[in-house]
Design an enzyme around this catalytic site. Structure first.
Site, mmCIF file in Angstrom:
data_model
loop_
_atom_site.group_PDB
_atom_site.id
_atom_site.type_symbol
_atom_site.label_atom_id
_atom_site.label_comp_id
_atom_site.label_asym_id
_atom_site.label_seq_id
_atom_site.Cartn_x
_atom_site.Cartn_y
_atom_site.Cartn_z
ATOM 1 N N ALA A 160 0.851 -1.190 0.000
ATOM 2 C CA ALA A 160 0.000 0.000 0.000
ATOM 3 C C ALA A 160 0.886 1.239 0.000
ATOM 4 C CB ALA A 160 -0.916 0.009 1.224
ATOM 5 N N CYS A 161 0.419 2.337 -0.626
ATOM 6 C CA CYS A 161 1.278 3.498 -0.779
ATOM 7 C C CYS A 161 0.471 4.768 -1.011
ATOM 8 C CB CYS A 161 2.254 3.283 -1.947
ATOM 9 S SG CYS A 161 1.804 1.988 -3.115
ATOM 10 N N GLY A 162 1.156 5.912 -1.227
ATOM 11 C CA GLY A 162 0.501 7.179 -1.505
ATOM 12 C C GLY A 162 1.075 7.802 -2.761
#
Length: 284
Positions: free
Chosen positions: A21-23
């Protein structure tokens, strides 16, 4: 493919079951010519995404960050001229960022594979460049698994020059052939970017370390009309150099826990795939 820093299966941990998961952030101005200002704005966005990333016991080592931009033609021509070779028109050359093994023998073998595949596929290898980096700006753990960074310039054959979509398809075939051959060797390797359209700078960084590690991003001749940035927060995956900023063509943000299922579905359908555009290249 072997990854530095990824533990073997043990206890409840299985590297086949990793998640991610990341931004992400995005800036573009398609009404104006390419500019370094877009790079600067994207860098600011990336630095403001630091809270979306993570660090471990080594607080200077991040899970990964990077930036995707349009092919910076002005910058690429400058560094190509400095290296002693010229470039054809935009769209008829590609530049790959390559993560090579730090073992000298393995690195030579990987370079040979790249050059052999490019020649076998009828394209022209224009030249190589060592990518400037500043390892002192990143953490100890990131440095311990750091690959060697090089750029390879590939020119379109006479048959494909001026036909960018056909050249892009050939570049995809070249990348997959290279990856398959080097994966069989069992050495660390990755091609984060190989296209005539865009270029990627990425690594096992905290967001703000990206422009410091790659001085190229601070060069005023580095210009683009669009930039896509990424700050990784690994949930139950180990941070690795190859997993940093996991996109080439599409931005990805979220879990990848279905990746094994997706791979199995593709393996099951492989025998039925047909393409008028790829033709016999599809088998490769």
């Amino acid at each position: 493919m072997k990854r530095y820093g990824l533990p073997p299966k043990q206890g409840l941990y299985d590297p086949e079951l990793e998640h991610d998961a990341c931004g992400i952030g995005f800036v573009a101005d398609l009404k104006k010519p390419a500019s370094h200002g877009i790079i600067e704005q994207a860098t600011e966005i990336l630095c403001r995404l630091t809270h979306r990333g993570a660090a471990g016991s080594d607080e200077a080592t991040g899970d990964g960050a990077g930036m995707l931009i349009q092919m910076p033609d002005k910058f690429m021509r400058k560094i190509a001229d400095a290296a002693g070779f010229g470039l054809p028109e935009l769209g008829s050359y590609a530049v790959a960022l390559v993560f090579l093994s730090t073992d000298e023998a393995e690195c030579r073998q990987q370079v040979e594979v790249i050059e052999e595949v490019v020649a076998a596929e009828g394209q022209r290898l224009i030249g190589w460049r060592d990518v400037p980096t500043d390892p002192d700006t990143i953490g100890r753990i990131a440095r311990s698994g750091m690959p060697a960074f090089r750029q390879v310039f590939i020119g379109a054959s006479d048959a494909l020059a001026g036909d960018q979509p056909a050249f892009e398809r050939k570049l995809y075939v070249i990348r997959r052939l290279i990856e398959n051959r080097i994966e069989a060797l069992g050495s660390y390797f990755q091609i984060p970017s190989l296209t005539s359209k865009t270029f990627i700078y990425k690594g096992m960084f905290l967001a703000h370390q990206t422009p410091a590690f790659f001085p190229d991003l601070q060069d005023t001749d580095m210009e683009s009309r669009v930039a896509l940035v990424h700050q990784r927060y690994s949930t139950n995956t180990f941070p690795t150099w190859d997993l940093a900023q996991p996109f080439r063509y599409l931005a990805h943000n979220g879990e990848i826990n279905t990746i094994r299922g997706n791979q199995n579905w593709m393996n099951a359908r492989e025998g039925t795939l047909r393409s008028e555009l790829f033709g016999d290249d599809l088998k490769k």
